[in-house]
Design a protein around this motif. Structure first.
Motif, PDB file in Angstrom:
ATOM      1  N   VAL A   6       0.871  -1.179   0.000  1.00 22.80           N
ATOM      2  CA  VAL A   6       0.000   0.000   0.000  1.00 22.80           C
ATOM      3  C   VAL A   6       0.902   1.220   0.000  1.00 22.80           C
ATOM      4  O   VAL A   6       1.831   1.319   0.801  1.00 22.80           O
ATOM      5  CB  VAL A   6      -0.909   0.017   1.245  1.00 22.80           C
ATOM      6  N   ASP A   7       0.656   2.135  -0.908  1.00 31.48           N
ATOM      7  CA  ASP A   7       1.428   3.371  -0.974  1.00 31.48           C
ATOM      8  C   ASP A   7       0.764   4.426  -0.104  1.00 31.48           C
ATOM      9  O   ASP A   7      -0.437   4.683  -0.242  1.00 31.48           O
ATOM     10  CB  ASP A   7       1.522   3.872  -2.419  1.00 31.48           C
ATOM     11  N   SER A  14       6.682   9.581  -0.021  1.00 34.27           N
ATOM     12  CA  SER A  14       5.955   8.352  -0.324  1.00 34.27           C
ATOM     13  C   SER A  14       6.636   7.169   0.339  1.00 34.27           C
ATOM     14  O   SER A  14       7.862   7.128   0.462  1.00 34.27           O
ATOM     15  CB  SER A  14       5.901   8.111  -1.826  1.00 34.27           C
ATOM     16  N   MET A  15       5.802   6.236   0.734  1.00 39.06           N
ATOM     17  CA  MET A  15       6.319   5.024   1.362  1.00 39.06           C
ATOM     18  C   MET A  15       5.401   3.875   0.975  1.00 39.06           C
ATOM     19  O   MET A  15       4.180   4.034   0.936  1.00 39.06           O
ATOM     20  CB  MET A  15       6.347   5.183   2.883  1.00 39.06           C
ATOM     21  N   ARG A  16       5.963   2.754   0.704  1.00 41.50           N
ATOM     22  CA  ARG A  16       5.185   1.555   0.397  1.00 41.50           C
ATOM     23  C   ARG A  16       5.246   0.652   1.627  1.00 41.50           C
ATOM     24  O   ARG A  16       6.322   0.320   2.122  1.00 41.50           O
ATOM     25  CB  ARG A  16       5.744   0.844  -0.827  1.00 41.50           C
ATOM     26  N   GLU A  25      -7.743   0.240   4.615  1.00 41.73           N
ATOM     27  CA  GLU A  25      -8.427   1.503   4.935  1.00 41.73           C
ATOM     28  C   GLU A  25      -7.968   2.052   6.279  1.00 41.73           C
ATOM     29  O   GLU A  25      -7.780   3.261   6.421  1.00 41.73           O
ATOM     30  CB  GLU A  25      -9.944   1.327   4.913  1.00 41.73           C
ATOM     31  N   ALA A  26      -7.783   1.181   7.254  1.00 43.69           N
ATOM     32  CA  ALA A  26      -7.307   1.623   8.575  1.00 43.69           C
ATOM     33  C   ALA A  26      -5.901   2.201   8.471  1.00 43.69           C
ATOM     34  O   ALA A  26      -5.580   3.209   9.121  1.00 43.69           O
ATOM     35  CB  ALA A  26      -7.339   0.462   9.568  1.00 43.69           C
ATOM     36  N   LEU A  27      -5.060   1.584   7.648  1.00 45.53           N
ATOM     37  CA  LEU A  27      -3.701   2.099   7.445  1.00 45.53           C
ATOM     38  C   LEU A  27      -3.746   3.483   6.805  1.00 45.53           C
ATOM     39  O   LEU A  27      -3.053   4.410   7.253  1.00 45.53           O
ATOM     40  CB  LEU A  27      -2.883   1.148   6.567  1.00 45.53           C
TER      41      LEU A  27
END
Length: 109
Positions: A6-7, A14-16, A25-27
């Motif tokens: 998830v990006d 930016s972080m994956r 969704e919570a992340l």
């Protein structure tokens, strides 16, 4: 639970991150919350050093977590005490009921 990349983007960085699909969704919401906290702290304090901002926000989050743990522990202790008191009350009522029943069953002489 299969993890998927998830990006996320926080302050233009930016972080994956691998994350179970049902928690995506919570992340994303957590990333928004973190960015908002960082922005609020930056606005309030004038600190522009990203590392300092992250450390301060992390300390604040850890402090809030510790407070919530204490509240939860206190709540659980209070509930245990109330349950014990309720159990004692029920046991006493049953004991009293047995005494009343025994008196009523005794044969008249």
């Amino acid at each position: 639970m299969s993890a998927q990349p998830v990006d996320i983007q926080i302050f233009g960085r930016s972080m994956r991150v691998n994350c179970p699909s049902e928690q995506k969704e919570a992340l994303l919401e957590s990333a928004k919350e973190l960015e908002q906290r960082l922005q609020n702290l930056k606005d309030r304090s004038g600190v522009t050093n990203m590392e300092q901002l992250i450390f301060i926000v992390a300390l604040n989050v850890c402090h809030e977590l510790a407070q919530e743990k204490t509240k939860t522990r206190d709540y659980a202790y209070n509930m245990e005490e109330k349950i014990k008191m309720l159990q004692h009350t029920i046991e006493q009522a049953l004991h009293d009921q047995v005494k009343i029943t025994e008196r009523q069953v005794l044969p008249l002489e």
